[in-house]
Write an enzyme that holds these catalytic residues in place. Structure first.
Site, PDB file in Angstrom:
ATOM      1  N   GLY A   1       0.734  -0.936  -0.077  1.00  0.00           N
ATOM      2  CA  GLY A   1      -0.209   0.146   0.096  1.00  0.00           C
ATOM      3  C   GLY A   1       1.313   1.133   0.118  1.00  0.00           C
ATOM      4  N   ALA A   2       1.949   1.221  -0.601  1.00  0.00           N
ATOM      5  CA  ALA A   2       2.783   2.392  -0.628  1.00  0.00           C
ATOM      6  C   ALA A   2       2.210   3.546  -1.472  1.00  0.00           C
ATOM      7  CB  ALA A   2       4.088   1.015  -1.237  1.00  0.00           C
ATOM      8  N   THR A   3       1.874   3.330  -2.614  1.00  0.00           N
ATOM      9  CA  THR A   3       1.159   3.934  -3.647  1.00  0.00           C
ATOM     10  C   THR A   3      -0.084   5.163  -2.975  1.00  0.00           C
ATOM     11  OG1 THR A   3      -0.876   2.828  -4.255  1.00  0.00           O
ATOM     12  CG2 THR A   3       0.776   2.782  -4.939  1.00  0.00           C
ATOM     13  N   SER A   4       0.160   5.804  -1.733  1.00  0.00           N
ATOM     14  CA  SER A   4      -0.636   6.779  -1.333  1.00  0.00           C
ATOM     15  C   SER A   4      -0.431   6.872   0.861  1.00  0.00           C
ATOM     16  CB  SER A   4      -2.304   7.001  -1.909  1.00  0.00           C
ATOM     17  OG  SER A   4      -2.995   6.286  -0.169  1.00  0.00           O
ATOM     18  N   GLY A   5      -0.913   8.156   0.754  1.00  0.00           N
ATOM     19  CA  GLY A   5      -0.668   8.119   2.468  1.00  0.00           C
ATOM     20  C   GLY A   5      -0.330   7.462   3.481  1.00  0.00           C
ATOM     21  N   ILE A   6      -0.219   6.809   4.429  1.00  0.00           N
ATOM     22  CA  ILE A   6       0.467   6.211   5.454  1.00  0.00           C
ATOM     23  C   ILE A   6       1.767   5.445   4.644  1.00  0.00           C
ATOM     24  CG2 ILE A   6       0.852   5.358   7.447  1.00  0.00           C
ATOM     25  CD1 ILE A   6      -1.879   6.668   8.050  1.00  0.00           C
ATOM     26  N   GLY A   7       1.020   4.602   4.166  1.00  0.00           N
ATOM     27  CA  GLY A   7       2.169   3.981   3.090  1.00  0.00           C
ATOM     28  C   GLY A   7       3.313   3.857   2.632  1.00  0.00           C
TER      29      GLY A   7
ATOM     30  N   TYR B   1     -14.198  -2.481   8.585  1.00  0.00           N
ATOM     31  CA  TYR B   1     -13.215  -2.168   8.489  1.00  0.00           C
ATOM     32  C   TYR B   1     -13.051  -2.732   9.634  1.00  0.00           C
ATOM     33  CZ  TYR B   1      -9.388   1.168   8.663  1.00  0.00           C
ATOM     34  OH  TYR B   1      -9.055   1.616   8.950  1.00  0.00           O
TER      35      TYR B   1
END
Ligand SMILES: NC(=O)c1ccc[n+]([C@@H]2O[C@H](COP(=O)([O-])OP(=O)(O)OC[C@H]3O[C@@H](n4cnc5c(N)ncnc54)[C@H](OP(=O)(O)O)[C@@H]3O)[C@@H](O)[C@H]2O)c1
Length: 281
Positions: free
Chosen positions: A7-13, A165
């Site tokens: 999940g490195a394509t946005s936000g915290i990642g 979630y």
């Protein structure tokens, strides 16, 4: 050092990957080539000369998680961060519920398969699992007879995906504790990043929840703040050898009893093994 961030394509990642790229080769895992390239360009701008590897994998699909685990160069650090909030009836081509698949089954399968590969080398790799707020999640225990939360219903139907979630994020904690108990050498810790703005997590929110998310985002800190404890768990020498913890703001915290109960964690382990088709041991 080689670090893998899902999940490195946005936000915290992306913020975690950026911070790690200052001292490590970082494999960015994402589900879309274009978004992977765009994230890599932003990281290279922030960290000139960053050594990045791009791996496309749709973590909603067990088949793709397996292939990813097989082909990854062996890591020193894995940060399992990808997550989504989707409707309960959103299913993958493999027939799994997308929410359960991305948020719980993917980290379960990926980290178990990587641990198997790493185990043969006597690795002291660090696994970091990005969970969520242990206080709020105390209210949404995982129903082990209903992992897809199909029986979960609120008067306001817009709240149901968010509560489901939350249950998958409790699964992150339960899996982290159980994996830590089973592994020698490799350490496993989980983290709540904080309430963080400027991320894509709430993109499917509706109604009152959408409004609440927008209000919170106005004052919430950004992804760099959310990345801090995960990066610290992944790299700090003072964390050497520490395993089986849940951390908020670099402090170890307790999580609800329904997440630490050994029998419940073992049952989740077994049920998950069946769902992804891997040994229960
Ligand atoms: N933001 C908060 O306030 C908050 C609070 C508590 C916990 N967290 C946790 O922090 C973590 C990061 O969330 P975020 O807020 O940064 O949200 P985000 O910006 O939406 O990031 C989620 C990442 O996961 C990826 N992803 C989603 N489905 C995927 C799939 N099928 N295959 C591969 N990658 C997939 C997304 O990829 P795309 O770019 O392709 O969408 C994105 O890169 C999550 O574990 C979340 O539960 C966040």
């Amino acid at each position: 050092m080689h670090a893998v961030v899902t999940g490195a394509t946005s936000g915290i990642g992306e913020a975690i990957a950026t911070a790690l790229a200052r001292s490590a080769t970082v494999t960015l895992v994402g589900r879309d080539d274009g978004r992977l390239r765009a994230a890599a360009a932003r990281i290279e701008k922030a960290v000139p000369g960053a050594d990045l590897v791009l791996e496309r994998a749709d973590l909603a699909l067990c088949k793709e998680v397996r292939h990813l685990a097989e082909r990854l160069e062996l890591p020193d650090v894995v940060v399992s961060n990808a997550a989504v909030i989707t409707d309960l009836d959103d299913r993958t081509d493999e027939g799994q519920q997308r929410l359960l698949a991305v948020n719980h089954l993917a980290p379960y399968l990926l980290l178990r398969l990587l641990a198997e590969r790493l185990g043969e080398s006597g690795s002291t790799a660090r696994f970091v699992i990005v969970g969520a707020d242990p206080v709020a999640l105390g209210w949404v225990p995982v129903d082990l007879d209903d992992l897809e939360s199909q029986r979960l219903r609120f008067e306001d139907p817009d709240l149901t995906p968010f509560a489901a979630y939350g249950r998958t994020k409790n699964m992150n904690a339960m899996f982290g504790y159980e994996l830590a108990r089973r592994l020698k050498g490799i350490t496993v810790n989980a983290v709540h990043p904080g309430i963080i703005g400027g991320t894509g997590l709430g993109r499917n929110a509706r109604g009152a929840l959408k409004k609440l998310g927008e209000e919170l985002a106005k004052t919430a800190p950004g992804p760099e703040v959310g990345a801090d404890t995960a990066v610290w768990l992944a790299t700090a020498s003072e964390v050497d050898g520490r395993t089986g913890g849940f951390y908020v703001n670099r402090h170890k915290v307790e999580t609800a009893e329904h997440t630490t109960d050994r029998q419940r964690c073992e049952r989740l382990w077994r049920e998950s093994a069946q769902l992804v088709g891997i040994s229960e041991r």
